[in-house]
Design a protein around this motif. Structure first.
Motif, PDB file in Angstrom:
ATOM      1  N   VAL A   5      60.378 113.256  91.118  1.00 52.52           N
ATOM      2  CA  VAL A   5      59.061 113.761  90.717  1.00 52.52           C
ATOM      3  C   VAL A   5      58.777 115.135  91.320  1.00 52.52           C
ATOM      4  CG1 VAL A   5      56.580 113.322  90.834  1.00 52.52           C
ATOM      5  CG2 VAL A   5      58.162 111.438  90.392  1.00 52.52           C
ATOM      6  N   LYS A   6      59.315 115.401  92.512  1.00 53.84           N
ATOM      7  CA  LYS A   6      58.992 116.663  93.179  1.00 53.84           C
ATOM      8  C   LYS A   6      59.395 117.881  92.356  1.00 53.84           C
ATOM      9  CE  LYS A   6      63.258 116.862  95.965  1.00 53.84           C
ATOM     10  NZ  LYS A   6      63.818 116.735  97.332  1.00 53.84           N
ATOM     11  N   PHE A   7      60.406 117.749  91.508  1.00 54.23           N
ATOM     12  CA  PHE A   7      60.837 118.901  90.719  1.00 54.23           C
ATOM     13  C   PHE A   7      59.982 119.113  89.466  1.00 54.23           C
ATOM     14  CE2 PHE A   7      64.897 118.089  93.041  1.00 54.23           C
ATOM     15  CZ  PHE A   7      64.932 119.297  93.712  1.00 54.23           C
ATOM     16  N   SER A   8      58.962 118.258  89.277  1.00 50.63           N
ATOM     17  CA  SER A   8      57.986 118.509  88.217  1.00 50.63           C
ATOM     18  C   SER A   8      56.838 119.347  88.745  1.00 50.63           C
ATOM     19  CB  SER A   8      57.450 117.186  87.663  1.00 50.63           C
ATOM     20  OG  SER A   8      56.690 116.500  88.646  1.00 50.63           O
ATOM     21  N   PHE A   9      56.935 119.771  89.989  1.00 53.62           N
ATOM     22  CA  PHE A   9      55.838 120.477  90.652  1.00 53.62           C
ATOM     23  C   PHE A   9      55.451 121.743  89.903  1.00 53.62           C
ATOM     24  CE2 PHE A   9      54.009 123.113  94.066  1.00 53.62           C
ATOM     25  CZ  PHE A   9      53.036 122.244  94.519  1.00 53.62           C
ATOM     26  N   PHE A  10      56.455 122.488  89.456  1.00 55.33           N
ATOM     27  CA  PHE A  10      56.122 123.756  88.803  1.00 55.33           C
ATOM     28  C   PHE A  10      55.516 123.533  87.419  1.00 55.33           C
ATOM     29  CE2 PHE A  10      59.944 122.985  86.553  1.00 55.33           C
ATOM     30  CZ  PHE A  10      59.965 123.810  85.446  1.00 55.33           C
ATOM     31  N   HIS A  11      55.848 122.387  86.765  1.00 53.84           N
ATOM     32  CA  HIS A  11      55.179 122.053  85.515  1.00 53.84           C
ATOM     33  C   HIS A  11      53.683 121.863  85.756  1.00 53.84           C
ATOM     34  CE1 HIS A  11      59.346 120.882  84.675  1.00 53.84           C
ATOM     35  NE2 HIS A  11      59.068 120.975  83.391  1.00 53.84           N
ATOM     36  N   LEU A  61      66.300 114.660  85.879  1.00 50.61           N
ATOM     37  CA  LEU A  61      66.206 116.051  86.310  1.00 50.61           C
ATOM     38  C   LEU A  61      66.561 117.003  85.173  1.00 50.61           C
ATOM     39  CD1 LEU A  61      67.894 115.611  89.800  1.00 50.61           C
ATOM     40  CD2 LEU A  61      65.450 115.720  89.287  1.00 50.61           C
ATOM     41  N   GLU A  62      67.525 116.601  84.353  1.00 50.14           N
ATOM     42  CA  GLU A  62      67.877 117.420  83.189  1.00 50.14           C
ATOM     43  C   GLU A  62      66.701 117.504  82.219  1.00 50.14           C
ATOM     44  OE1 GLU A  62      70.836 119.065  82.617  1.00 50.14           O
ATOM     45  OE2 GLU A  62      71.284 118.535  84.690  1.00 50.14           O
ATOM     46  N   ALA A  63      65.982 116.393  82.064  1.00 53.04           N
ATOM     47  CA  ALA A  63      64.821 116.387  81.177  1.00 53.04           C
ATOM     48  C   ALA A  63      63.757 117.368  81.662  1.00 53.04           C
ATOM     49  CB  ALA A  63      64.242 114.981  81.078  1.00 53.04           C
ATOM     50  N   LEU A  64      63.586 117.449  82.967  1.00 57.99           N
ATOM     51  CA  LEU A  64      62.629 118.406  83.513  1.00 57.99           C
ATOM     52  C   LEU A  64      63.054 119.839  83.205  1.00 57.99           C
ATOM     53  CD1 LEU A  64      61.832 116.832  87.006  1.00 57.99           C
ATOM     54  CD2 LEU A  64      60.328 116.957  85.007  1.00 57.99           C
ATOM     55  N   LEU A  65      64.342 120.109  83.301  1.00 62.59           N
ATOM     56  CA  LEU A  65      64.836 121.452  82.979  1.00 62.59           C
ATOM     57  C   LEU A  65      64.504 121.828  81.541  1.00 62.59           C
ATOM     58  CD1 LEU A  65      68.440 121.791  84.478  1.00 62.59           C
ATOM     59  CD2 LEU A  65      66.469 123.210  85.014  1.00 62.59           C
ATOM     60  N   TYR A  66      64.877 120.962  80.619  1.00 62.53           N
ATOM     61  CA  TYR A  66      64.723 121.289  79.198  1.00 62.53           C
ATOM     62  C   TYR A  66      63.260 121.280  78.763  1.00 62.53           C
ATOM     63  CZ  TYR A  66      69.756 121.199  78.467  1.00 62.53           C
ATOM     64  OH  TYR A  66      71.105 121.500  78.511  1.00 62.53           O
ATOM     65  N   SER A  67      62.425 120.479  79.433  1.00 55.10           N
ATOM     66  CA  SER A  67      61.010 120.441  79.072  1.00 55.10           C
ATOM     67  C   SER A  67      60.295 121.747  79.415  1.00 55.10           C
ATOM     68  CB  SER A  67      60.316 119.272  79.767  1.00 55.10           C
ATOM     69  OG  SER A  67      60.253 119.473  81.173  1.00 55.10           O
ATOM     70  N   SER A  68      60.948 122.601  80.199  1.00 52.29           N
ATOM     71  CA  SER A  68      60.348 123.892  80.541  1.00 52.29           C
ATOM     72  C   SER A  68      60.010 124.695  79.294  1.00 52.29           C
ATOM     73  CB  SER A  68      61.302 124.697  81.432  1.00 52.29           C
ATOM     74  OG  SER A  68      61.648 123.983  82.580  1.00 52.29           O
ATOM     75  N   LEU A  69      60.818 124.577  78.268  1.00 51.26           N
ATOM     76  CA  LEU A  69      60.574 125.335  77.043  1.00 51.26           C
ATOM     77  C   LEU A  69      59.254 124.914  76.401  1.00 51.26           C
ATOM     78  CD1 LEU A  69      61.627 127.487  75.149  1.00 51.26           C
ATOM     79  CD2 LEU A  69      62.958 125.744  73.957  1.00 51.26           C
ATOM     80  N   VAL A 129      58.389 129.039  85.329  1.00 52.11           N
ATOM     81  CA  VAL A 129      58.630 128.005  84.324  1.00 52.11           C
ATOM     82  C   VAL A 129      59.717 128.417  83.340  1.00 52.11           C
ATOM     83  CG1 VAL A 129      57.510 126.569  82.561  1.00 52.11           C
ATOM     84  CG2 VAL A 129      56.227 127.284  84.565  1.00 52.11           C
ATOM     85  N   GLY A 130      59.943 129.719  83.198  1.00 54.34           N
ATOM     86  CA  GLY A 130      60.940 130.209  82.258  1.00 54.34           C
ATOM     87  C   GLY A 130      62.223 130.663  82.914  1.00 54.34           C
ATOM     88  N   THR A 131      62.119 131.665  83.779  1.00 57.11           N
ATOM     89  CA  THR A 131      63.321 132.276  84.339  1.00 57.11           C
ATOM     90  C   THR A 131      64.070 131.339  85.282  1.00 57.11           C
ATOM     91  OG1 THR A 131      62.219 134.428  84.212  1.00 57.11           O
ATOM     92  CG2 THR A 131      64.218 134.302  85.527  1.00 57.11           C
ATOM     93  N   VAL A 132      63.347 130.594  86.111  1.00 54.41           N
ATOM     94  CA  VAL A 132      64.026 129.713  87.076  1.00 54.41           C
ATOM     95  C   VAL A 132      64.852 128.635  86.378  1.00 54.41           C
ATOM     96  CG1 VAL A 132      63.684 128.040  88.915  1.00 54.41           C
ATOM     97  CG2 VAL A 132      62.432 130.193  88.962  1.00 54.41           C
TER      98      VAL A 132
END
Length: 368
Positions: A5-11, A61-69, A129-132
């Motif tokens: 969950v901690k990696f959803s922080f930036f969302h 964690l992969e889902a969090l990456l792709y949900s950034s878009l 949310v985009g570049t990282v």
């Protein structure tokens, strides 16, 4: 579960930004204020994160990456709604029906100065949310889906060249004079933003030119990833103009440029003053590191930059903290703010560079 969950922080940090745009007026500074307060003070209060858990469900964690878009599209759309004359996608009507708040009336009362924190907040969040996430995805050069998603994330900041130069240029030449992203000792951050942006794009063009020549493909064609990237950003700009007119295009463009500038400030603090011989292997001490908890959570472990450069193909959730690596004065956002004040930055970094050279360099640096 906390380690996922901690990696959803930036969302979550996009929510105050979207809420501020909806409420209008002075509330439009809510996004910028929230990011600065939460990340900077969070780093000061929450301490360091040296944890290195083993993730049994990496797909989360992969889902969090792709949900950034998706979050990038939400920010882009609501920014344009703020500037449009029409109620784009009936958003104002939807808010009124759901909450009773007249967002359209609030929007009509917005003043031009309200857009200053919007642009600054958008630039900062588009970088986060985009570049990282794009940085993580575009390292996966054999994964077409990851590369496409990463390049679209970068298109919002007019920086798809990063997907070329960073992987094939920066990681090869980091710490040397051939690397535009490595700021030499004494260069201030404002010089670096321009020099690294220009040098990075030139490097990306040359890398792509050489790739196409090896494959015997025409330079000025669809095969050119540099040109395709420009077309992606142009498409977003045309969409902004169509939906919200020249004002919408202006806000998007300023926000995109600020997002790109934010990336270069990050490059600046990550590699400032560090030197590496061209034939020397890249080691963990060739990057500045940070173990601050909130910065790490809000950046997919980008703060563990020393290990990233030593093992660039590792996914972000396998990066080690390396607490003995060269460390920044504080977390990422705090260090970025310090860098914006060059005299203070140089004062803080001079003893760190002296220590770095005494431990890793061939010669000790001279005092300023």
């Amino acid at each position: 579960m906390l380690h996922y969950v901690k990696f959803s922080f930036f969302h979550l940090l996009t929510i105050p930004f979207l809420l501020g745009l909806t409420l209008g007026g002075a509330w439009m500074a809510l996004g910028l204020g929230s990011v600065l307060a939460v990340v900077v003070f969070g780093d000061l209060l929450a301490g360091d994160d040296h944890s290195e858990p083993v993730y049994q469900q990496p797909w989360l964690l992969e889902a969090l990456l792709y949900s950034s878009l998706l979050f990038m599209l939400l920010m882009f759309t609501l920014m344009l709604w703020t500037m449009a004359s029409a109620d784009l996608f009936y958003y104002g009507q939807w808010v009124y029906q759901l909450t009773g708040y007249d967002a359209l009336a609030a929007r009509a009362e917005n003043q031009s100065w309200h857009l200053i924190p919007v642009a600054l907040g958008a630039g900062l969040l588009m970088a986060m949310v985009g570049t990282v996430p794009a940085h993580e995805l575009t390292h996966r050069i054999k994964d077409g889906r990851a590369m496409l998603t990463g390049r679209w994330l970068l298109a919002f900041s007019w920086d798809t060249a990063f997907a070329i130069e960073h992987v094939y240029g920066h990681h090869r030449y980091v710490g040397t004079r051939q690397d535009p992203a490595t700021a030499p000792r004494g260069r201030n951050v404002y010089q670096h933003i321009w020099l690294s942006t220009l040098g990075g794009n030139i490097s990306a063009w040359h890398i792509e030119q050489q790739r196409l020549a090896r494959k015997q493909l025409p330079l000025l064609s669809y095969h050119n990833r540099f040109l395709r990237g420009i077309a992606m950003s142009l498409l977003l700009s045309v969409l902004a103009l169509w939906l919200a007119g020249w004002q919408g295009l202006a806000l998007f463009t300023v926000s995109a440029l600020l997002a790109k500038a934010t990336l270069e400030v990050v490059n600046y603090i990550e590699h400032y003053g560090i030197e590496r011989r061209p034939n020397e292997p890249v080691r963990p001490h060739h990057s500045w590191n940070s173990t601050k908890r909130i910065s790490s959570w809000a950046s997919f472990n980008l703060t563990r930059h020393s290990h990233h450069h030593a093992r660039s193909q590792l996914p972000f959730y396998q990066l080690k903290a390396y607490p003995d690596a060269p460390d920044l004065p504080t977390g990422y956002l705090g260090s970025m703010l310090l860098a914006l004040l060059p005299p203070l930055w140089f004062r803080l970094m001079t003893p760190k560079l002296t220590q770095w050279h005494s431990r890793y360099g061939q010669n000790k640096v001279s005092e300023d």
